[in-house]
Write a protein that holds these residues in place. Structure first.
Motif, mmCIF file in Angstrom:
data_model
loop_
_atom_site.group_PDB
_atom_site.id
_atom_site.type_symbol
_atom_site.label_atom_id
_atom_site.label_comp_id
_atom_site.label_asym_id
_atom_site.label_seq_id
_atom_site.Cartn_x
_atom_site.Cartn_y
_atom_site.Cartn_z
ATOM 1 N N TRP A 129 0.833 -1.206 0.000
ATOM 2 C CA TRP A 129 0.000 0.000 0.000
ATOM 3 C C TRP A 129 0.869 1.259 0.000
ATOM 4 N N LEU A 130 1.823 1.320 0.924
ATOM 5 C CA LEU A 130 2.671 2.506 1.009
ATOM 6 C C LEU A 130 3.583 2.634 -0.207
ATOM 7 N N TRP A 131 4.157 1.535 -0.626
ATOM 8 C CA TRP A 131 5.075 1.554 -1.761
ATOM 9 C C TRP A 131 4.344 1.971 -3.040
ATOM 10 N N ASP A 132 3.191 1.357 -3.295
ATOM 11 C CA ASP A 132 2.480 1.600 -4.550
ATOM 12 C C ASP A 132 1.854 2.988 -4.595
ATOM 13 N N ILE A 133 1.209 3.403 -3.506
ATOM 14 C CA ILE A 133 0.595 4.738 -3.488
ATOM 15 C C ILE A 133 1.670 5.823 -3.563
ATOM 16 N N GLY A 134 2.768 5.630 -2.830
ATOM 17 C CA GLY A 134 3.866 6.589 -2.897
ATOM 18 C C GLY A 134 4.455 6.683 -4.288
ATOM 19 N N PHE A 135 4.677 5.526 -4.905
ATOM 20 C CA PHE A 135 5.207 5.512 -6.273
ATOM 21 C C PHE A 135 4.240 6.203 -7.233
ATOM 22 N N SER A 136 2.950 5.917 -7.104
ATOM 23 C CA SER A 136 1.945 6.502 -8.000
ATOM 24 C C SER A 136 1.921 8.024 -7.899
ATOM 25 N N LEU A 137 1.979 8.546 -6.669
ATOM 26 C CA LEU A 137 1.973 9.999 -6.483
ATOM 27 C C LEU A 137 3.227 10.645 -7.058
ATOM 28 N N ALA A 138 4.393 10.080 -6.704
ATOM 29 C CA ALA A 138 5.656 10.659 -7.162
ATOM 30 C C ALA A 138 5.799 10.547 -8.675
ATOM 31 N N PHE A 139 5.512 9.366 -9.210
ATOM 32 C CA PHE A 139 5.711 9.165 -10.641
ATOM 33 C C PHE A 139 4.686 9.932 -11.471
ATOM 34 N N SER A 140 3.420 9.924 -11.056
ATOM 35 C CA SER A 140 2.392 10.631 -11.833
ATOM 36 C C SER A 140 2.684 12.126 -11.886
ATOM 37 N N ALA A 141 3.249 12.683 -10.794
ATOM 38 C CA ALA A 141 3.640 14.088 -10.804
ATOM 39 C C ALA A 141 4.759 14.327 -11.803
ATOM 40 N N SER A 191 0.220 -15.379 0.528
ATOM 41 C CA SER A 191 -1.206 -15.659 0.338
ATOM 42 C C SER A 191 -1.364 -16.429 -0.963
ATOM 43 N N GLU A 192 -2.558 -16.936 -1.197
ATOM 44 C CA GLU A 192 -2.780 -17.800 -2.358
ATOM 45 C C GLU A 192 -2.499 -17.086 -3.675
ATOM 46 N N HIS A 193 -3.015 -15.853 -3.808
ATOM 47 C CA HIS A 193 -2.829 -15.108 -5.054
ATOM 48 C C HIS A 193 -1.974 -13.849 -4.841
ATOM 49 N N GLY A 194 -1.299 -13.777 -3.706
ATOM 50 C CA GLY A 194 -0.515 -12.589 -3.397
ATOM 51 C C GLY A 194 0.599 -12.325 -4.386
ATOM 52 N N ARG A 195 1.289 -13.385 -4.816
ATOM 53 C CA ARG A 195 2.381 -13.204 -5.773
ATOM 54 C C ARG A 195 1.866 -12.646 -7.104
ATOM 55 N N THR A 196 0.695 -13.109 -7.529
ATOM 56 C CA THR A 196 0.115 -12.619 -8.787
ATOM 57 C C THR A 196 -0.142 -11.119 -8.715
ATOM 58 N N PHE A 197 -0.732 -10.673 -7.600
ATOM 59 C CA PHE A 197 -1.004 -9.246 -7.440
ATOM 60 C C PHE A 197 0.293 -8.445 -7.353
ATOM 61 N N PHE A 198 1.285 -8.977 -6.649
ATOM 62 C CA PHE A 198 2.560 -8.273 -6.506
ATOM 63 C C PHE A 198 3.257 -8.108 -7.858
ATOM 64 N N VAL A 199 3.274 -9.197 -8.640
ATOM 65 C CA VAL A 199 3.892 -9.139 -9.966
ATOM 66 C C VAL A 199 3.139 -8.159 -10.863
ATOM 67 N N THR A 200 1.807 -8.149 -10.764
ATOM 68 C CA THR A 200 1.000 -7.199 -11.540
ATOM 69 C C THR A 200 1.365 -5.760 -11.181
ATOM 70 N N MET A 201 1.535 -5.495 -9.891
ATOM 71 C CA MET A 201 1.913 -4.154 -9.439
ATOM 72 C C MET A 201 3.277 -3.753 -9.989
ATOM 73 N N ILE A 202 4.234 -4.665 -9.927
ATOM 74 C CA ILE A 202 5.583 -4.378 -10.419
ATOM 75 C C ILE A 202 5.581 -4.143 -11.929
ATOM 76 N N ILE A 203 4.830 -4.962 -12.663
ATOM 77 C CA ILE A 203 4.750 -4.791 -14.123
ATOM 78 C C ILE A 203 4.158 -3.439 -14.475
ATOM 79 N N SER A 204 3.144 -3.008 -13.719
ATOM 80 C CA SER A 204 2.546 -1.691 -13.976
ATOM 81 C C SER A 204 3.568 -0.579 -13.750
ATOM 82 N N HIS A 205 4.415 -0.735 -12.722
ATOM 83 C CA HIS A 205 5.469 0.247 -12.474
ATOM 84 C C HIS A 205 6.457 0.295 -13.645
ATOM 85 N N ILE A 206 6.851 -0.877 -14.106
ATOM 86 C CA ILE A 206 7.828 -0.949 -15.206
ATOM 87 C C ILE A 206 7.257 -0.334 -16.488
#
Length: 350
Positions: A108-120, A196-211
């Motif tokens: 939550w902190l990593w993704d929201i922080g990245f989104s704010l900084a990068f979108s700016a 978690s069962e699908h945690g890795r999938t969500f994490f990889v999705t988040m990282i791919i969106s950053h890239i």
């Protein structure tokens, strides 16, 4: 059966202290940057860089670096162990709930922080390219903050949707598993991590969106490589974006390879987050701060020069003329026979 001696593979305290120190450094820089921007927002240097996006990037870096704190959260097993056998019981360890919260606090902190900084940063790149393209066609244009604010809304909104879905469907929870048992020495080794069962999938999705976001931003920076540096902070923004992309590209493989080494994994995560936030802050703010200081130095030098010139012309500081009143004649060289060309009249208000 005798209880095996267990090595919990905890992250060393000195590693966590280093993480806290880096958090303190970045938080101090972000707060100082936000304060300086708000106090000096009417100055030309800050105004042309659009203060709202400067503040957003600093807030994003601050939020992002805070993700280092929950990274260091650790606990034993989810369920309490029997004191004699060491086997898990059905009673939940209440301390594990804090670890569960920390597990999801990191993305939550990593993704929201990245989104704010990068979108700016992204909004500023788009704005610079728009202004430069219009200038090339000899058209005057003004791109306001609200004209590119939709970029921030879309990016942050998309990441919020991803994180909310992750939180509802398959949130990370603290878990510990035994990795190695040595029956000869009656020892075992375990490792705790968020899972978690699908945690890795969500994490990889988040990282791919950053890239993908960084990759597109690098493309925009390249397409606007001919933008003159005096037009805006284009050169520094491009450098920040490219470095963010390179850090992510180099750090992520190491992060996945060190999954079963808690010390290395924690250190890589900390350096990955801190280096990105520090570089964005440095490239966005340090050049402006130095330019602001140069402007102040130039103003002071100009003021002193004008004061010296005024003193030399009006004779300020010369003892024979200290009591002369407005409207009376001031003769240069104190010669009563001085010619009219050397006479200066002090008018009222001088």
């Amino acid at each position: 059966t005798n209880r095996l001696k267990e090595d919990y593979k905890y992250i060393p305290e000195k590693f966590i202290i280093v993480g806290w120190v880096l958090v303190s450094i970045q938080v101090s820089l972000s707060v100082a940057a936000i304060t300086w921007t708000l106090l000096d927002r009417e100055h030309r240097i800050i105004r042309k860089s659009q203060p709202i996006f400067l503040v957003l990037s600093a807030v994003g870096c601050l939020v992002m670096v805070l993700s280092i704190i929950p990274m260091g959260m650790q606990n034993k097993y989810r369920y309490l162990q029997d004191e004699i056998s060491g086997l898990p019981t059905k009673e939940v360890d209440t301390q594990v709930y804090a670890a569960d919260i920390a597990c999801m606090a990191v993305p939550w902190l990593w993704d929201i922080g990245f989104s704010l900084a990068f979108s700016a940063l992204f909004a500023k790149i788009v704005r610079i390219n728009k202004v430069f393209k219009k200038a090339q066609s000899f058209q005057r244009t003004k791109v306001r903050s609200r004209d590119v604010a939709f970029i921030v809304v879309i990016m942050v909104g998309a990441q919020l949707l991803l994180l909310t879905t992750w939180q509802i469907v398959s949130p990370w929870k603290w878990d510990r598993e035994i990795r190695f048992i040595n029956t000869k020495e009656s020892t075992k080794q375990s490792q705790g991590k968020c899972n978690s069962e699908h945690g890795r999938t969500f994490f990889v999705t988040m990282i791919i969106s950053h890239i993908l976001c960084l990759l597109y931003a690098v493309h925009l920076c390249w397409s606007g490589k001919n933008v003159p540096s005096h037009l805006s902070e284009a050169k520094y923004i491009s450098s920040a974006v490219i470095l963010m992309f390179e850090i992510l590209l180099v750090g992520l493989p190491v992060l996945f390879l060190s999954e079963y080494n808690p010390r290395t994994n924690y250190f890589i995560q900390v350096m990955l987050v801190f280096s990105q936030t520090f570089l964005v802050t440095a490239f966005l703010y340090f050049p402006k701060f130095l330019e602001r200081r140069r402007n102040n130095s130039f103003k002071i030098s100009t003021s002193r020069l004008s004061g010296l010139l005024r003193s030399s012309i009006l004779g300020v500081g010369d003892e024979p003329h200290t009591n002369i009143k407005p409207g009376r004649k001031l003769l240069s060289n104190h010669d009563p026979t001085s010619s009219p060309e050397k006479t200066v009249i002090l008018s009222k208000g001088s």
